[in-house]
Write a protein that holds these residues in place. Sequence first.
Motif, PDB file in Angstrom:
ATOM      1  N   ALA A  89      -2.156   1.308  -6.635  1.00 62.54           N
ATOM      2  CA  ALA A  89      -2.489  -0.084  -6.970  1.00 62.54           C
ATOM      3  C   ALA A  89      -1.226  -0.939  -6.976  1.00 62.54           C
ATOM      4  CB  ALA A  89      -3.198  -0.147  -8.319  1.00 62.54           C
ATOM      5  N   LEU A  90      -0.135  -0.403  -7.525  1.00 62.33           N
ATOM      6  CA  LEU A  90       1.128  -1.134  -7.526  1.00 62.33           C
ATOM      7  C   LEU A  90       1.619  -1.359  -6.101  1.00 62.33           C
ATOM      8  CD1 LEU A  90       2.954   0.586 -10.510  1.00 62.33           C
ATOM      9  CD2 LEU A  90       2.321  -1.834 -10.374  1.00 62.33           C
ATOM     10  N   TRP A  91       1.520  -0.330  -5.278  1.00 59.29           N
ATOM     11  CA  TRP A  91       1.951  -0.444  -3.881  1.00 59.29           C
ATOM     12  C   TRP A  91       1.154  -1.540  -3.169  1.00 59.29           C
ATOM     13  CZ3 TRP A  91       5.834   1.487  -0.990  1.00 59.29           C
ATOM     14  CH2 TRP A  91       5.760   1.281   0.380  1.00 59.29           C
ATOM     15  N   GLU A  92      -0.156  -1.525  -3.349  1.00 54.17           N
ATOM     16  CA  GLU A  92      -1.009  -2.528  -2.709  1.00 54.17           C
ATOM     17  C   GLU A  92      -0.649  -3.932  -3.193  1.00 54.17           C
ATOM     18  OE1 GLU A  92      -4.838  -0.968  -3.747  1.00 54.17           O
ATOM     19  OE2 GLU A  92      -4.905   0.330  -1.972  1.00 54.17           O
ATOM     20  N   ARG A  93      -0.397  -4.073  -4.492  1.00 49.21           N
ATOM     21  CA  ARG A  93      -0.005  -5.383  -5.023  1.00 49.21           C
ATOM     22  C   ARG A  93       1.334  -5.807  -4.431  1.00 49.21           C
ATOM     23  NH1 ARG A  93      -1.425 -10.244  -6.004  1.00 49.21           N
ATOM     24  NH2 ARG A  93      -0.213 -11.254  -7.629  1.00 49.21           N
ATOM     25  N   GLY A  94       2.244  -4.862  -4.313  1.00 44.75           N
ATOM     26  CA  GLY A  94       3.536  -5.151  -3.705  1.00 44.75           C
ATOM     27  C   GLY A  94       3.389  -5.642  -2.278  1.00 44.75           C
ATOM     28  N   GLU A  95       2.497  -5.039  -1.533  1.00 39.78           N
ATOM     29  CA  GLU A  95       2.248  -5.474  -0.149  1.00 39.78           C
ATOM     30  C   GLU A  95       1.720  -6.907  -0.127  1.00 39.78           C
ATOM     31  OE1 GLU A  95       2.732  -4.000   2.900  1.00 39.78           O
ATOM     32  OE2 GLU A  95       3.795  -2.376   1.889  1.00 39.78           O
TER      33      GLU A  95
END
Length: 70
Positions: A38-44
């Motif tokens: 979820a953090l990775w997706e938000r970062g993207e």
Amino acid sequence: MTDEKQDERLSYEQARAELATVVERLEAGGTSLEESLALWERGEQLAEICQRWLDGARARIDAARQRAET
């Protein structure tokens, strides 16, 4: 207001600051796989917002230079 609408209102500085926080949390570790994803997706998403701002700034600079040359 939807998350997408809220994201559209983020300034470059806000998006960059949130992205830095996301990166710090990912680098610190200790999160579950699901939270990390979820953090990775938000970062993207935040990186895309920042890139749109930068692209817009570049277009404005290029336009100003062209006007100055004419």
